[in-house]
Design a protein around this motif. Structure first.
Motif, short mmCIF file in Angstrom:
data_model
loop_
_atom_site.label_atom_id
_atom_site.label_comp_id
_atom_site.label_asym_id
_atom_site.label_seq_id
_atom_site.Cartn_x
_atom_site.Cartn_y
_atom_site.Cartn_z
N THR A 116 9.19 6.43 -17.20
CA THR A 116 8.26 7.56 -17.28
C THR A 116 6.87 7.08 -16.92
N VAL A 117 6.18 7.89 -16.13
CA VAL A 117 4.78 7.62 -15.81
C VAL A 117 3.92 8.80 -16.24
N VAL A 118 2.64 8.52 -16.41
CA VAL A 118 1.63 9.56 -16.56
C VAL A 118 0.78 9.48 -15.30
N GLY A 119 0.65 10.60 -14.62
CA GLY A 119 -0.18 10.65 -13.42
C GLY A 119 -1.40 11.52 -13.66
N ALA A 120 -2.48 11.23 -12.93
CA ALA A 120 -3.71 12.03 -13.03
C ALA A 120 -4.55 11.80 -11.78
N TYR A 121 -5.61 12.61 -11.64
CA TYR A 121 -6.42 12.64 -10.42
C TYR A 121 -7.90 12.74 -10.79
N PRO A 122 -8.78 12.09 -10.01
CA PRO A 122 -10.21 12.18 -10.30
C PRO A 122 -10.66 13.64 -10.32
N ASN A 123 -11.38 14.02 -11.35
CA ASN A 123 -11.89 15.39 -11.51
C ASN A 123 -10.78 16.43 -11.59
N GLY A 124 -9.53 16.00 -11.78
CA GLY A 124 -8.43 16.95 -11.90
C GLY A 124 -8.11 17.68 -10.61
N TYR A 162 2.85 11.19 -0.04
CA TYR A 162 1.48 10.77 -0.31
C TYR A 162 0.64 12.01 -0.56
N HIS A 163 -0.59 11.79 -0.99
CA HIS A 163 -1.53 12.88 -1.23
C HIS A 163 -2.73 12.64 -0.32
N SER A 164 -3.05 13.60 0.52
CA SER A 164 -4.13 13.41 1.50
C SER A 164 -5.48 13.82 0.96
N ASN A 165 -5.51 14.56 -0.14
CA ASN A 165 -6.78 15.14 -0.61
C ASN A 165 -7.32 14.52 -1.90
N THR A 166 -6.64 13.52 -2.44
CA THR A 166 -7.11 12.91 -3.68
C THR A 166 -6.46 11.56 -3.91
N HIS A 167 -7.14 10.73 -4.70
CA HIS A 167 -6.56 9.50 -5.20
C HIS A 167 -5.65 9.87 -6.38
N GLU A 168 -4.80 8.93 -6.80
CA GLU A 168 -3.88 9.18 -7.91
C GLU A 168 -3.75 7.92 -8.75
N VAL A 169 -3.66 8.09 -10.06
CA VAL A 169 -3.33 6.98 -10.95
C VAL A 169 -1.95 7.25 -11.53
N LEU A 170 -1.13 6.21 -11.61
CA LEU A 170 0.19 6.28 -12.23
C LEU A 170 0.26 5.20 -13.30
N ALA A 171 0.35 5.61 -14.55
CA ALA A 171 0.45 4.69 -15.67
C ALA A 171 1.91 4.68 -16.16
N VAL A 172 2.54 3.53 -16.11
CA VAL A 172 3.94 3.42 -16.54
C VAL A 172 3.94 3.34 -18.07
N VAL A 173 4.52 4.36 -18.69
CA VAL A 173 4.51 4.41 -20.16
C VAL A 173 5.81 3.93 -20.79
N THR A 174 6.92 4.07 -20.09
CA THR A 174 8.19 3.53 -20.58
C THR A 174 9.05 3.10 -19.40
N GLY A 175 9.92 2.14 -19.66
CA GLY A 175 10.90 1.74 -18.68
C GLY A 175 10.35 0.84 -17.58
N GLU A 176 11.17 0.73 -16.55
CA GLU A 176 10.81 -0.10 -15.40
C GLU A 176 11.42 0.51 -14.15
N ALA A 177 10.84 0.13 -13.00
CA ALA A 177 11.31 0.71 -11.74
C ALA A 177 10.97 -0.19 -10.57
N PHE A 178 11.63 0.08 -9.46
CA PHE A 178 11.25 -0.47 -8.17
C PHE A 178 10.68 0.69 -7.37
N LEU A 179 9.47 0.48 -6.85
CA LEU A 179 8.81 1.49 -6.04
C LEU A 179 8.64 0.96 -4.63
N GLN A 180 8.77 1.83 -3.65
CA GLN A 180 8.43 1.50 -2.27
C GLN A 180 7.03 2.06 -2.05
N LEU A 181 6.09 1.18 -1.77
CA LEU A 181 4.69 1.58 -1.63
C LEU A 181 4.23 1.32 -0.20
#
Length: 168
Positions: A117-125, A64-83
């Motif tokens: 494949t995912v694209v990840g990013a964070y508020p304000n970088g 996990y990330h303790s200092n920021t939120h995260e977005v994950l956009a799935v751009v190709t494929g499929e997966a099972f994630l443990q959240l």
């Protein structure tokens, strides 16, 4: 982008499991089948000030990330994630899905298609930390999570985005 309807939005609130703190206030929000193959996720995210984007996979260990939120956009494929950590929920995601993880939310790749494949990013970088639930990191990380503020914009829809119906 596809038009987003209420039945394409799912939320999951995970509790602290003693290892992965998760977020006590904000739920994980998922927009199902929102991106199309012609969308440029990096450009959309950057337009909404979710920066520092990267393209790749998701680690196959709980983290996990303790200092920021995260977005994950799935751009190709499929997966099972443990959240939400080991006691959280396993979910299937596929191309076009977007996950918005509040700070502290555990995530791990369980299995995926070869082209996942995912694209990840964070508020304000914000430069994210990488936390794995080790006891020595916990007190500081729980404090960090509590200080992460709301992003200024929904990563896809900007100021008026549906994220703010769930994160207040």
């Amino acid at each position: 982008m596809n038009e987003l309807t209420d039945n394409q939005i799912s939320t999951y609130q995970f509790t602290d499991d003693g290892t992965i703190p998760n977020n006590p206030t904000y739920p994980l929000v998922i927009y199902k089948d929102i991106l199309t193959s012609t969308d440029n996720p990096e450009q959309i995210l950057a337009h909404n000030n979710w920066l520092g984007s990267w393209r790749g996979g998701i680690f196959n260990q709980h983290h996990y990330h303790s200092n920021t939120h995260e977005v994950l956009a799935v751009v190709t494929g499929e997966a099972f994630l443990q959240l939400g950590g080991a006691s959280g929920k396993q979910l299937a995601v596929a191309s076009g899905d977007v996950l918005i993880l509040p700070a502290g939310t555990g995530h791990k790749l369980v299995d995926s298609s070869p082209d996942f494949t995912v694209v990840g990013a964070y508020p304000n970088g914000i430069s994210y930390d990488f936390c794995t639930g080790q006891p020595q990191e916990r007190p500081q990380n729980v404090d960090n999570i509590a200080t992460v503020t709301l992003p200024a914009k929904d990563p896809l829809f900007g100021i008026q985005g549906p994220l703010f119906n769930y994160w207040q």
